[in-house]
Structures are given as C-alpha cells and as structure tokens.
Design a protein around this motif. Sequence first.
Motif, short mmCIF file in Angstrom:
data_model
loop_
_atom_site.label_atom_id
_atom_site.label_comp_id
_atom_site.label_asym_id
_atom_site.label_seq_id
_atom_site.Cartn_x
_atom_site.Cartn_y
_atom_site.Cartn_z
N ASP A 136 0.80 -1.18 -0.11
CA ASP A 136 0.05 -0.05 0.15
C ASP A 136 0.89 1.30 0.17
OD1 ASP A 136 -2.31 -1.46 -0.01
OD2 ASP A 136 -2.44 -1.40 2.25
N ARG A 137 1.87 1.00 0.73
CA ARG A 137 2.87 2.17 0.79
C ARG A 137 3.63 2.52 -0.36
NH1 ARG A 137 4.37 0.39 5.88
NH2 ARG A 137 6.27 -0.22 5.11
N LEU A 138 4.09 1.48 -1.17
CA LEU A 138 5.03 1.39 -2.23
C LEU A 138 4.12 1.47 -3.92
CD1 LEU A 138 7.53 -1.36 -1.57
CD2 LEU A 138 7.71 1.14 -1.11
N TRP A 139 3.06 1.26 -3.57
CA TRP A 139 2.35 0.83 -5.08
C TRP A 139 2.38 2.64 -5.75
CZ3 TRP A 139 -1.66 3.71 -7.12
CH2 TRP A 139 -2.66 3.97 -6.29
N PRO A 140 2.06 3.56 -5.26
CA PRO A 140 2.07 4.95 -6.02
C PRO A 140 3.51 5.14 -6.54
CG PRO A 140 1.12 4.98 -3.72
CD PRO A 140 1.73 3.70 -3.64
N HIS A 141 4.58 4.79 -5.75
CA HIS A 141 6.04 5.06 -6.47
C HIS A 141 6.14 4.09 -7.64
CE1 HIS A 141 6.77 7.32 -2.96
NE2 HIS A 141 6.18 6.41 -2.13
N ILE A 142 5.65 2.82 -7.26
CA ILE A 142 5.77 1.65 -8.34
C ILE A 142 5.06 2.32 -9.70
CG2 ILE A 142 5.24 -0.54 -8.99
CD1 ILE A 142 5.60 -1.46 -6.37
N ALA A 143 3.93 2.88 -9.43
CA ALA A 143 3.03 3.10 -10.63
C ALA A 143 3.67 4.34 -11.20
CB ALA A 143 1.58 3.56 -10.07
N ALA A 144 4.14 5.34 -10.26
CA ALA A 144 4.97 6.45 -11.20
C ALA A 144 6.25 5.91 -11.86
CB ALA A 144 5.35 7.56 -9.99
N VAL A 145 6.78 5.15 -11.34
CA VAL A 145 7.77 4.60 -11.98
C VAL A 145 7.70 4.00 -13.61
CG1 VAL A 145 10.02 2.91 -12.21
CG2 VAL A 145 9.57 4.41 -10.02
N LEU A 146 6.54 3.19 -13.26
CA LEU A 146 6.11 2.34 -14.58
C LEU A 146 5.74 3.52 -15.79
CD1 LEU A 146 4.36 -0.84 -13.00
CD2 LEU A 146 6.60 -0.55 -14.34
N THR A 147 4.86 4.48 -14.99
CA THR A 147 4.40 5.69 -15.89
C THR A 147 5.40 6.61 -16.72
OG1 THR A 147 2.16 5.86 -14.69
CG2 THR A 147 2.93 7.65 -15.96
N PHE A 148 6.47 6.96 -15.79
CA PHE A 148 7.75 7.08 -16.47
C PHE A 148 8.45 6.48 -17.38
CE2 PHE A 148 12.28 8.11 -16.07
CZ PHE A 148 12.21 9.35 -16.52
#
Length: 483
Positions: free
Chosen positions: A6-18
Amino acid sequence: MIELFDRLWPHIAAVLTFLLAVIASVHAILKKQDVRATIGWVGIIWLVPVVGPLLYGMLGINRIRRRATELRREQLRLRASTSEMEIPRSVLAHALPPHLTHLAHLSSLVDRVTRRVLTNGNRLTPLVNGDEAFPVMLQAIESAERSIALCTYIFDHDAAGRQFADALGRAVGRGVEVRVLIDGTGARYSRPTMVGALEKRGVRVARFLRTLVPWRIPYFNLRNHRKILVIDGALGFTGGMNIRVGNLIATNPKSPVQDIHFRVEGPVVNQMTNVFAEDWMFTTREILDGPLWYAELGTVGAMASRGISDGPDEDLDKLPTVILGAVMGARERVRIVTPYFLPDPSLLSALKVAALRGVEVEIVLPEVNNLPFVKWASMPYLAQLMEDGCRVVMTPGPFDHSKLTVVDGGWSLIGSANWDPRSFRLNFEFNVECYDEGLAAGLERLIDRKVARARVLSPEDVTERSLPVQLRDGIARLFSPYL
C-alpha cells in the motif's frame, strides 16, 4: 506485506508511468520523420500520463507501411524485359522540342525514384467517360486470344458490370486465360458482389486483402486502387475509371460520374502487366509469366512513357516525389484535375512557390463532390494557394472523378491516384508519365472544355464564408491525413 504494498504502489505506478513515457518518447524521436508530428506526440505522451503513451501506441505508430511491407516481403519482384526500348536522358533531351528539354531532368528524377525504365514507341488514347471507354474495352476483351488481366477497385454488380462479366465469361469459353483482381473493400460497393457472378461464368477472380474481422481493420487502409486491363500482353487500358453504370453518362444513371480512361499501346504495356502480375502473385501465389502474359512489343507511336506504381510498401512516396519534382521543375504552366485535393505540406509549398515565380498553376476541382467531408477539408488549402496566385476552378456536375496533371504542355501524368493522403500513402496506385506534346495538347483541350463551364473560385469565396462553415472546414482539415 499488504501494508508495504500500500505504501509502495504509488511509487511503483509512478516509475512504470515514467518508463512508459520514456519508451514511447524514444520511439517517436527515432521513428517519426515529421518534426511537428514528433513534437506533438512527445507533448501528448508527457502531458497525458498513461493515456498519452497508449494513444501513441494505437495511433502514432505507422503500422500501415510495416504491415504492407511484411505482407509483400516474400514476394518475388517481377520486371518486364523492356531495356531494349529504354530511352537514355541524353536521347530524350534531343528528342524533345527545345522549349521542353528541361523535362529530361525530370526523367532522371523518375529514373531514380521508380527504378523503372522510360520506354519509347508508345501511344496513349484518351477515352472520355464510360460511354467511350467501356465499348472499346469490351471489344478488346471479345478479341482476346491468349490472356486477359483485369485489376479494378470497384466492379459493381449492375448493368455495366454484367456486360464485362459476360464478355469475360465468353473469353473463358474460348480458352482464354482470364484473371480478375478486385479490391477487398471495393468489391463490397454493390450487393451481391460481382465475385460470385464471375465465378459462375468460370472466371478466375480474387479479392485483394479481403477481410471482415475487426482486428484486421488496417487492411481497409491497404486498398488496391489500381485500374489495369491488359489483353494478350499487348493492349492495355488504365486510368481512373471503375466498372460501374454511373460512368455511362449518356444513359442518365442515378449517380453519374465523369471520368477518363486511356487505351495504351507499346512497350509500357509490359510494365502494366508487371504491376498486375505482382499484385496477383501477392494475392494468390500464382506466378504469371512467359509469352502467355507478355508480348514482344514494338514501336507503335512516338511517345516516351513509364509506369509508376505507388503504395504503402517499398513503393511508398514514389508518386508524390515524382509530382513534387514536376511542379518544382515547371517553367510555364501546371494544370491539375483531381476529384479530391488534400496536398501534403511539401506539395502545397511547391505549388505556392511555382505560382510566386510566375508559373501558371491551375487546379480544377468538382463543384459537387461525392465525399463532402473531403471537399470541406480542402477549402483551407485552396485559400492558401489562391493568396499566392494559384487559380482554382470548380466544375459543375455531374461529379468529375478525372485525374490529370499536365506540366509545360509536354509532360502528362494519368492514372488512378488522387491528390490526397489516401492515394499517396495508403492505397496501391498505378499511374503513367508521358513525355509528348501531342498527348499534352489533347489533355489540355479536355481541361479547357471543363474550365469553360466552370466557376472561378476567389479568395473571398473562402474567407468570407460564415464562421460556422469555416470552423466546419477547419475541423475537417484536421482529419485530412486519414481522408
């Protein structure tokens, strides 16, 4: 573990989007040739996260050319043996009148672009509307002794189409080898299609890139728009005319269409047979070769001619490059007759520059168009051209489907291609270039007759229209690459 995710998924999503944006941007920068298109797509990719890269993946990648090339990759390239009739540039320059010797430079350009030889000893005869063309074509089919090769975009199941089907069936009955190729999209212009009727008559017929399934929709953009008829490998017909009753103007059809076709004789007919044979082999895997399909063709006239095939495969951009060279090299006059006029930026600039340096540029378009959306999209282009001195005339109905280009009264281009992105980049087309004052003069007389009945368009006719109409045309122009 769930709390960590839950804490990491926004960062994972941001990296994948980038990463998705980077990959899409790199592809656009490396593959897109148009700088403006590249800037536009890169902007969309970064300003609209996730959706932008997905849109680029669906719409921005040129799958049309890639797919067309893949489809033809294993195909053997056939080339007719016409080298004995080839005209070197130096010979052409001496054969042309002094005021037309500059056209030899255009011939050199077309040599390099098309890699087909310019042949000597040809004769082309214009046939106006189906009233002139169809009887001559039918007579040629009835007189065939060895082979008939027919390629058309539309072959309607109507009175005119049945005449051709009956003649082709009788040829089969005489033992003539007959091959008919109809575009997969064009075949559906009438119901029932002519395919079944031809098969019942014993005619071997095939559909070019036939498809009904949604995931093969790109094939709708790979249309065989060519019109070729070759009899015994010796007599050809080509131009812009489909086989349908609307071309028989004298019969007062429900939807009349003006058009022009050409009877072709001489060595250039071998090049017409080449193009048909390549398309037929691509569609059916059958190789058409030998004396049954190719004739020993001698001199029948004094015309220098060359076939120009164009399509979204390895022939991409050949025709627009030839036309660009002709316009840029024009010294006195450029006359264009086309049903659809949506020039790309390079052709638009070439026409404007030609007019600014004193060349008479005349564009003849139909007042009544069977595709209103295309006419709307063309209006902003016409306004730009008229500002720089080009002359635009609108011919009255019935709808004029003719396609002619004449430069300096000595170079003519006839065939199936319109002045629009679909013909230049999405369709498979066939045209013929001719270096001959006599043919050019005859075509200019035909154009003169059209212009005599036409309305000259003024810049005010475009700029002083109501705001809603101008907005409509501007929106239509945004879709011009796909029209």
